[in-house]
Enzyme design. Sequence first.
Site, PDB file in Angstrom:
ATOM      1  N   HIS A   1      -8.134  -4.341  -7.681  1.00 55.02           N
ATOM      2  CA  HIS A   1      -7.910  -3.569  -6.449  1.00 55.02           C
ATOM      3  C   HIS A   1      -9.206  -3.503  -5.646  1.00 55.02           C
ATOM      4  O   HIS A   1     -10.018  -2.589  -5.839  1.00 55.02           O
ATOM      5  CB  HIS A   1      -7.434  -2.158  -6.833  1.00 55.02           C
ATOM      6  CG  HIS A   1      -6.763  -1.427  -5.713  1.00 55.02           C
ATOM      7  ND1 HIS A   1      -5.539  -1.799  -5.193  1.00 55.02           N
ATOM      8  CD2 HIS A   1      -7.129  -0.327  -5.018  1.00 55.02           C
ATOM      9  CE1 HIS A   1      -5.188  -0.954  -4.238  1.00 55.02           C
ATOM     10  NE2 HIS A   1      -6.145  -0.053  -4.110  1.00 55.02           N
TER      11      HIS A   1
ATOM     12  N   TYR B   1     -18.122  12.252 -14.866  1.00 56.53           N
ATOM     13  CA  TYR B   1     -18.018  13.389 -15.777  1.00 56.53           C
ATOM     14  C   TYR B   1     -16.687  13.421 -16.532  1.00 56.53           C
ATOM     15  O   TYR B   1     -16.601  14.026 -17.593  1.00 56.53           O
ATOM     16  CB  TYR B   1     -18.182  14.706 -15.015  1.00 56.53           C
ATOM     17  CG  TYR B   1     -19.519  14.857 -14.340  1.00 56.53           C
ATOM     18  CD1 TYR B   1     -20.702  14.797 -15.067  1.00 56.53           C
ATOM     19  CD2 TYR B   1     -19.604  15.056 -12.962  1.00 56.53           C
ATOM     20  CE1 TYR B   1     -21.931  14.924 -14.446  1.00 56.53           C
ATOM     21  CE2 TYR B   1     -20.828  15.194 -12.336  1.00 56.53           C
ATOM     22  CZ  TYR B   1     -21.986  15.131 -13.084  1.00 56.53           C
ATOM     23  OH  TYR B   1     -23.199  15.250 -12.467  1.00 56.53           O
TER      24      TYR B   1
ATOM     25  N   ARG C   1       0.806  -1.216   0.000  1.00 60.84           N
ATOM     26  CA  ARG C   1       0.000   0.000   0.000  1.00 60.84           C
ATOM     27  C   ARG C   1       0.843   1.272   0.000  1.00 60.84           C
ATOM     28  O   ARG C   1       0.692   2.104  -0.895  1.00 60.84           O
ATOM     29  CB  ARG C   1      -0.922   0.021   1.222  1.00 60.84           C
ATOM     30  CG  ARG C   1      -1.877   1.200   1.233  1.00 60.84           C
ATOM     31  CD  ARG C   1      -2.745   1.213   2.474  1.00 60.84           C
ATOM     32  NE  ARG C   1      -3.520  -0.021   2.620  1.00 60.84           N
ATOM     33  CZ  ARG C   1      -4.301  -0.274   3.649  1.00 60.84           C
ATOM     34  NH1 ARG C   1      -4.396   0.593   4.644  1.00 60.84           N
ATOM     35  NH2 ARG C   1      -4.970  -1.409   3.719  1.00 60.84           N
TER      36      ARG C   1
END
Length: 773
Positions: free
Chosen positions: A88, A132, A42
């Site tokens: 993931h 968007y 991570r």
Amino acid sequence: MTDDIADPASPSGAPPTELAEPLRRAIGDRYLTYALSTIMHRALPDARDGLKPVHRRILYAMRELRLSSTGGFRKSAKISGDVMGNYHPHGDAAIYDAMARLAQDFAVRYPLVDGQGNFGNIDGDNPAAARYTEARMTAAAEALLDGLAENAVDFRDNYDGTLTEPVVLPASFPNLLANGSSGIAVGMATNIPPHNIAELIDACLHLIKVPDARDDTLLNYVPGPDFPTGGVIVEPPESIAQAYRTGRGAFRLRCKWEVEDLGRGQWHIVVTEIPYQVQKSRLIEKIAEVIQLKKIPILADVRDESAEDIRLILEPRSKNVSPEMLMGMMYRNSDLEVRFSLNMNVLIDGVTPKVCSMKEVLRAFLDFRREVLERRSAHRMEKIDHRLEVLEGLIVAFLNLDRVIDIIRYDEAPKPALMRENWGQEFIRATDQADYVSPPEGGEDGLTDIQAEAILNMRLRSLRRLEEIELLKEQSALMEERAALEDLLEHPELQWDAIADQLREVKKTFGKNSVGGARRTQFAEAGEVEEVPLEAMIDREPITVVCSQMGWIRAMTGHIDLTRELKFKDGDGPGFLFHAETTDRLLVFAGNGRFYTIPASTLPGGRGMGEPLRLIVDLPNEAEIVDIHIHQPGRKLLIASSAGDGFVVPEDEVLAQTRSGKQVLNVRAPTRATVCKPVTGDHVAVVGENRKVLIFALSELPEMGRGKGVRLQKYKDGGLSDAITFSIEAGLTWLDPAGRTRTETLLDEWTGKRSGSGRMAPRGFPRDNKFNG
């Protein structure tokens, strides 16, 4: 907890099943698992490709979606959804945020994602929602993925075992240093600034040529970080060298500015580049706060005239101020100068966290590139061997074209027949099915399975004579290429030459002559900025300081009539009122024994009711304000507590440098500080709450910087009410209840030694037991 717990489902007499373990071991094992997961999967980047798992998975998912740098865009929601579903298993918001950052040219030196839409800005605004925006890979991302289809790296199963993902990307350039990285793991963290690719490749080429090169030598090629937002690094070269040598350090980074002449002696400063990771909107807010608090009195205003580029205007209050002096103060009081920490803590080979020097990071990258080269070369040789095998079969087919046609046309199982046939003999063309003779069983000189399949899949148009010539030419070229690859795998020096050539090609693509490839961050010397006292930067103007009984303070312009009636909040009234100047410093003495220092120039204006003093300094709510006066250098003060203890302190030693003030008189509840008077004579007069007055020589009081003090007067009940210093020759003066000034010169009756009880106050002494004369 360590006792065995019997399994109720087990048959009687069976040994109990152990279901418990010591809490210490259980917590330790689980926390260690969490820590290792955070470190390796991570927070820390891999030294080989410079990526964390989430970034690697985003790029791989975009490759699987065929989002090349020259192709079309896809919705970010589609990309983050594929990453989350396939590779993931975390929140889509975290994935989208990570992808958006890779598209921000102010956050990443070489963006790996080409974004279309609102992906945030340097003001700190968030990107638009994923539904968007659209994205695709950049050329830099494709360079990191180059060779992925050629067995350049290992693959592993994804989280649910249905797909595979790369363990690391092939990485054609040292992305760890090129784009930098930051992360917080468990017990360790990393923070690496971005650098210039062309400079990093030059350092790699030198390291290939001189494997034992020193870290300091590499600084000739990589002088320091190259931030996407530009700026100027003012860190000394020896400090930079030490940071790169040890993997830990910091860089002082300043904004880039210039003076713009407005004519007639007027000018202002234009900031064109701000430090890395500083939000422009937040920076302007802090500068405006600095102006409001008058921490930099010579700064009048700040404006943001930015469009596509950065343009911040700093207006000086006076044209006589030096621009260097103004910017020197801005560096100290705002984020126009920051320190960027370097902590090169990375995963070596994707497994071991280690704080590395620059040489170690580049060496890890080069060793990885050699491994990638060997794997790609071996993979290419396998492909060549396969193609040569096919070509050999096709050439046999062209040499025996009639027999091949007969087998395909007449044989019931043409593929086994092709594999059984002895192609070294002469063949007679069959005229029909009856004339055809099938190859005998047990033939071992025939074609291989791959060759037979290739012949059967061959198109009729390939039977031209020209095709045979092309096959022979291709076979010759592949033989030469295979020989070259064998030499490459056998000779390390040829491998390093090939790696150097690859790096030079990358340098041409992303080097100084490419778009955005030139160095953005410059270097300069910090220079010495002279310390200018605050008073020298403030216009000297008269003010009247007004502080109410409840602690609301303000500064009214000019010296007003002190007897004039002023407005206060309901239930409040006048407390302290005196004339001052904007260059003065005010000393506030509170009941907790602390002195607080307030520049008069920072007081709120007199239009309203002011501001609470407790917001300007860290004054506790339970501590009352004992006295406020103007600081006079060299003067001495008499301070005392309600218990009757006190001493003399030089006024220069009570100045506080912070909002929390400076502890001078030590008091413990319920005792409180009650007296703070300037020392003006040779004797001290004290009066207790019991109205007893004692006068003694000032020389009996010690001069201290901090402490509880010594006993001024002894009391049976109550405590100290007031104290004052005066000249014994001039006598003791006070206002009687009628408002008349009374002076007593015959003071033998009340004169004694310090810590005496004293005598009752003379007739006409104020009822409030205060020396208010």
